[in-house]
Design an enzyme around this catalytic site. Structure first.
Site, PDB file in Angstrom:
ATOM      1  N   TRP A 100       0.839  -1.195   0.000  1.00  0.00           N
ATOM      2  CA  TRP A 100       0.000   0.000   0.000  1.00  0.00           C
ATOM      3  C   TRP A 100       0.874   1.245   0.000  1.00  0.00           C
ATOM      4  CZ3 TRP A 100      -5.552   0.108   0.818  1.00  0.00           C
ATOM      5  CH2 TRP A 100      -6.128  -1.181   0.822  1.00  0.00           C
ATOM      6  N   ASP A 137     -12.121   7.409   2.757  1.00  0.00           N
ATOM      7  CA  ASP A 137     -12.941   6.716   3.745  1.00  0.00           C
ATOM      8  C   ASP A 137     -14.033   7.621   4.309  1.00  0.00           C
ATOM      9  OD1 ASP A 137     -13.855   4.673   5.339  1.00  0.00           O
ATOM     10  OD2 ASP A 137     -12.342   4.946   6.896  1.00  0.00           O
ATOM     11  N   ASP A 175     -12.407   1.852  -2.063  1.00  0.00           N
ATOM     12  CA  ASP A 175     -13.571   2.533  -1.460  1.00  0.00           C
ATOM     13  C   ASP A 175     -13.959   3.842  -2.126  1.00  0.00           C
ATOM     14  OD1 ASP A 175     -14.040   0.587   0.380  1.00  0.00           O
ATOM     15  OD2 ASP A 175     -13.313   1.691   2.102  1.00  0.00           O
ATOM     16  N   TRP A 220     -22.329  -3.461  -1.181  1.00  0.00           N
ATOM     17  CA  TRP A 220     -22.113  -2.034  -0.931  1.00  0.00           C
ATOM     18  C   TRP A 220     -23.007  -1.173  -1.808  1.00  0.00           C
ATOM     19  CZ3 TRP A 220     -20.431   0.521   2.946  1.00  0.00           C
ATOM     20  CH2 TRP A 220     -19.996   1.851   2.828  1.00  0.00           C
ATOM     21  N   ASN A 247     -12.300  -7.017   2.550  1.00  0.00           N
ATOM     22  CA  ASN A 247     -13.555  -7.541   3.055  1.00  0.00           C
ATOM     23  C   ASN A 247     -13.538  -9.062   3.045  1.00  0.00           C
ATOM     24  OD1 ASN A 247     -16.500  -7.638   3.700  1.00  0.00           O
ATOM     25  ND2 ASN A 247     -16.344  -5.462   3.217  1.00  0.00           N
ATOM     26  N   TRP A 290     -16.942  -7.269  11.431  1.00  0.00           N
ATOM     27  CA  TRP A 290     -15.883  -6.700  10.599  1.00  0.00           C
ATOM     28  C   TRP A 290     -14.572  -6.480  11.339  1.00  0.00           C
ATOM     29  CZ3 TRP A 290     -13.282  -2.125  11.491  1.00  0.00           C
ATOM     30  CH2 TRP A 290     -13.816  -1.287  12.475  1.00  0.00           C
ATOM     31  N   LYS A 320      -5.507  -6.990   0.996  1.00  0.00           N
ATOM     32  CA  LYS A 320      -5.384  -6.731   2.428  1.00  0.00           C
ATOM     33  C   LYS A 320      -4.242  -7.589   2.977  1.00  0.00           C
ATOM     34  CE  LYS A 320      -6.597  -6.403   6.911  1.00  0.00           C
ATOM     35  NZ  LYS A 320      -6.601  -5.185   7.741  1.00  0.00           N
ATOM     36  N   GLU A 324      -2.996  -7.968   9.841  1.00  0.00           N
ATOM     37  CA  GLU A 324      -3.028  -6.589  10.320  1.00  0.00           C
ATOM     38  C   GLU A 324      -4.355  -6.331  11.024  1.00  0.00           C
ATOM     39  OE1 GLU A 324      -2.140  -3.665   7.407  1.00  0.00           O
ATOM     40  OE2 GLU A 324       0.011  -4.076   7.452  1.00  0.00           O
ATOM     41  N   ASP A 326      -7.713  -4.664  12.617  1.00  0.00           N
ATOM     42  CA  ASP A 326      -8.736  -3.708  12.201  1.00  0.00           C
ATOM     43  C   ASP A 326      -8.944  -2.625  13.257  1.00  0.00           C
ATOM     44  OD1 ASP A 326      -9.296  -5.157   9.858  1.00  0.00           O
ATOM     45  OD2 ASP A 326     -10.626  -6.503  10.944  1.00  0.00           O
TER      46      ASP A 326
END
Length: 352
Positions: A100, A137, A175, A220, A247, A290, A320, A324, A326
């Site tokens: 990322w 976001d 997103d 979504w 997700n 989540w 993802k 890591e 959330d």
């Protein structure tokens, strides 16, 4: 329920203390079911027909780069005597996953060039995520941030320039097209213009990059809304779109959604596009939770689809980073967002 995302933007010094390697988006809530076509998407001008040459399948021989400095790899290197190290090494850190790139990465051209160069030396394809859009976001807020519009144009130009004529796979702004219900019409339209600019930069400066404009996930936005947003955001300039980033939705669910999106694209005069699915933690699908849920499982490791069809992703990718956190929740209540936690990683490997 609003979708929630998290990103840790701590400086390298503080990361060294925690042993974490933050790379960007680290969590998504299970969002509400798709709504009917919104007035926001309808407010956009009607898309015109898009002409595009037939897209060849990805080479079956394509394999992806394993980052020796990923969060899981860093943890293993620093905790060799931990009883969980072998499990994490074999199940997670030895696998290819995305890198990322955002405001925490420094100058984007240099950061991307360094990573792509390392991958090229190994004759592997690097997976990169561009994550720095203004108003990032908008719904979840945990990864809120990004840069200004003017700065973003410079930033994404540098990102594309860092790739140059070399091969890379890029997920463009997770997103960014799924957050519209949490944005004003003016802000959403401005975002679409920025994304179009971004796609143009990749087309111009990174012609061999495989770029996928992010399209959220199957739970979504409606396919009708998403297809309009994709068209208005420069989809014609890139290879395709990405689904399920960070997700838990199953690949089958995303395949069904992709088929609907492509049907809507064709209906609106555009060409159907290839797509990729994030399988980093969708091995058991979603439990409805989540934030560091228990009982989830790693999905298929990053690979090109050897038997691609119009109803399947052309690649399944670990976008993802598995393990890591959330946030301070679930099975890792003491792990801040973005911190690699061995308990999460082992849980994903074992599926319990």
């Amino acid at each position: 329920m609003k979708r929630r995302t998290s990103v840790i933007l701590a400086a390298a010094a503080s990361l060294a203390v925690t042993g974490a390697v933050a790379q960007g988006l680290v969590s998504h809530a299970e969002p509400a079911a798709p709504a009917a076509a919104s007035s926001l998407s309808q407010a956009a001008a009607a898309p015109s027909a898009v002409s595009a040459a037939a897209v060849k399948s990805l080479p079956k021989s394509m394999t992806f780069y394993v980052d020796p400095k990923s969060g899981p790899a860093t943890w293993v290197a620093q905790n060799k005597s931990d009883s969980r190290a072998a499990t994490i090494r074999s199940g997670v850190s030895s696998k290819p996953m995305a890198k990322w790139i955002g405001g925490w990465s420094g100058a984007p051209k240099a950061a991307v060039n360094t990573y792509v160069t390392a991958a090229a030396k190994k004759k592997k394809t690097p997976i990169l995520v561009a994550y720095n859009i203004p108003g990032r976001d908008a719904c979840g807020g945990h990864s809120a941030g990004g840069t200004s519009a003017a700065q973003y144009r410079t930033w994404i130009k540098g990102f594309a320039g860092g790739i140059g004529k070399r091969k890379a796979l890029v997920i463009l702004e997770p997103d960014s097209l799924a957050d519209f219900q949490c944005m004003s019409t003016a802000d959403a339209n401005a975002r679409q213009k920025l994304l179009t600019y971004a796609t143009e930069q990749f087309k111009k400066s990174a012609p061999n990059a495989l770029v996928y404009l992010d399209a959220g996930n199957s739970n979504w936005a409606s396919a009708q809304d998403m297809s309009t947003r994709l068209i208005k955001s420069g989809l014609k300039n890139v290879r395709g779109f990405s689904l399920n980033v960070s997700n838990y939705r199953t690949t089958a669910q995303e395949n069904a959604y992709a088929a609907k999106v492509n049907a809507q694209l064709r209906k609106k005069g555009a060409k159907a596009k290839p797509y990729v699915v994030d399988t980093s933690r969708n091995g058991k699908g979603s439990s409805g939770e989540w934030c560091n849920p228990s009982g989830r499982k790693l999905g298929v490791t990053s690979r090109v689809n050897q038997t691609p069809t119009a109803k399947s992703p052309e690649a399944r990718l670990w976008i993802k980073t598995p393990g890591e956190s959330d946030g301070n929740c679930g099975i890792a209540p003491n792990a801040a967002a973005g911190v690699f936690d061995p308990k999460i990683a082992v849980s994903l490997v074992k599926g319990k």
